[in-house]
Design a protein around this motif. Structure first.
Motif, short mmCIF file in Angstrom:
data_model
loop_
_atom_site.label_atom_id
_atom_site.label_comp_id
_atom_site.label_asym_id
_atom_site.label_seq_id
_atom_site.Cartn_x
_atom_site.Cartn_y
_atom_site.Cartn_z
N GLY A 23 0.86 -1.19 0.00
CA GLY A 23 -0.02 -0.07 -0.04
C GLY A 23 0.78 1.34 -0.09
N LYS A 26 2.06 2.84 3.63
CA LYS A 26 3.38 2.00 4.39
C LYS A 26 4.43 2.02 3.33
N LYS A 110 -0.21 8.07 5.21
CA LYS A 110 -0.55 6.96 6.26
C LYS A 110 -1.63 7.34 7.02
N LEU A 113 -4.86 7.21 4.03
CA LEU A 113 -5.09 6.04 3.08
C LEU A 113 -4.97 4.61 4.03
N GLU A 114 -4.69 4.69 5.09
CA GLU A 114 -4.77 3.31 5.93
C GLU A 114 -6.10 3.41 6.89
N LYS A 116 -9.97 2.17 7.01
CA LYS A 116 -10.53 0.74 6.56
C LYS A 116 -11.88 1.20 5.72
N LEU A 118 -13.40 1.04 1.77
CA LEU A 118 -13.24 0.64 0.43
C LEU A 118 -12.54 1.45 -0.63
N LEU A 120 -10.77 4.28 -0.24
CA LEU A 120 -9.22 4.49 0.31
C LEU A 120 -8.72 3.44 0.19
N LYS A 121 -9.09 2.36 0.55
CA LYS A 121 -8.15 0.96 0.43
C LYS A 121 -7.79 0.72 -1.11
N ILE A 122 -8.48 0.88 -1.82
CA ILE A 122 -8.29 0.71 -3.31
C ILE A 122 -7.21 1.88 -3.60
N ASN A 124 -4.99 3.33 -1.96
CA ASN A 124 -3.95 3.13 -1.30
C ASN A 124 -3.32 1.83 -2.13
N LYS A 125 -3.91 0.64 -2.38
CA LYS A 125 -3.14 -0.33 -3.19
C LYS A 125 -2.82 -0.23 -4.43
#
Length: 187
Positions: A23, A26, A110, A113-114, A116, A118, A120-122, A124-125
């Motif tokens: 991500g 991190k 961090k 984007l960290e 939880k 959906l 923001l998870k996308i 981040n990845k």
């Protein structure tokens, strides 16, 4: 496709996968932490400093700084002019600015984007995959530049192995964009 093309595909795929797993938050945190933060700031300064130093405002600033010691008739002032102290000052200021901007961006990324959620998870990845891939490409360009500087049989052999690359790796080796800094230093 030559062997170098397959290696490039493998490296890019590995960077995309590892970057997505880690991500953006991190990965950026890792790249700006302790010694890696200083190395990353140096690398960013080296990579983009050549472009930044050619901006009109920056050139005017460097001329104004250089005028402080240019034209002096003693050895010390002539030495400062000869070593282009203004360029050294520019890169020191750039390093400090980049280091703190990267630290700030890492903290913000961090924190945001960290979360939880959906979307923001996308983000981040995908951001992590792109950041690690861009880092891998820049490291590859840096390795190409070192090999070109060293020259000799190693450079000739590498160029032969890159010849006919579908992705134009041979052209990238010969026309490496990172060589711009060398031209600036040479004057």
């Amino acid at each position: 496709m030559c062997t170098a093309d397959w290696i490039a595909i493998g490296v890019v795929a590995g960077c995309l996968l590892l970057g997505a797993l880690l991500g953006f938050g991190k990965l950026l945190s890792f790249l700006t932490n302790k010694i890696f933060g200083k190395i990353t700031a140096l690398f960013v300064c080296y990579t983009f400093g050549g472009m930044i130093i050619n901006i009109g405002f920056v050139q005017d600033f460097l001329v104004k700084i250089a005028s402080l010691w240019s034209g002096g008739d003693n050895f010390f002032l002539a030495f400062l002019t000869k070593i282009h102290l203004e360029v050294i000052v520019f890169y020191i200021i750039l390093f400090i600015a980049v280091f703190f901007i990267l630290k700030l961006l890492a903290l913000l990324a961090k924190a945001i984007l960290e979360i939880k959620v959906l979307p923001l998870k996308i983000i981040n990845k995908v951001g992590g995959a792109l950041l690690l891939t861009a880092t891998g490409v820049l490291i590859g360009l840096f390795v190409f530049q070192i090999i070109a500087w060293v020259g000799g049989e190693t450079a000739v052999n590498l160029l032969e192995s890159l010849n006919g690359s579908v992705f134009g790796l041979d052209k990238l080796f010969l026309n490496n964009p990172l060589l711009g800094l060398v031209d600036i230093v040479k004057g």
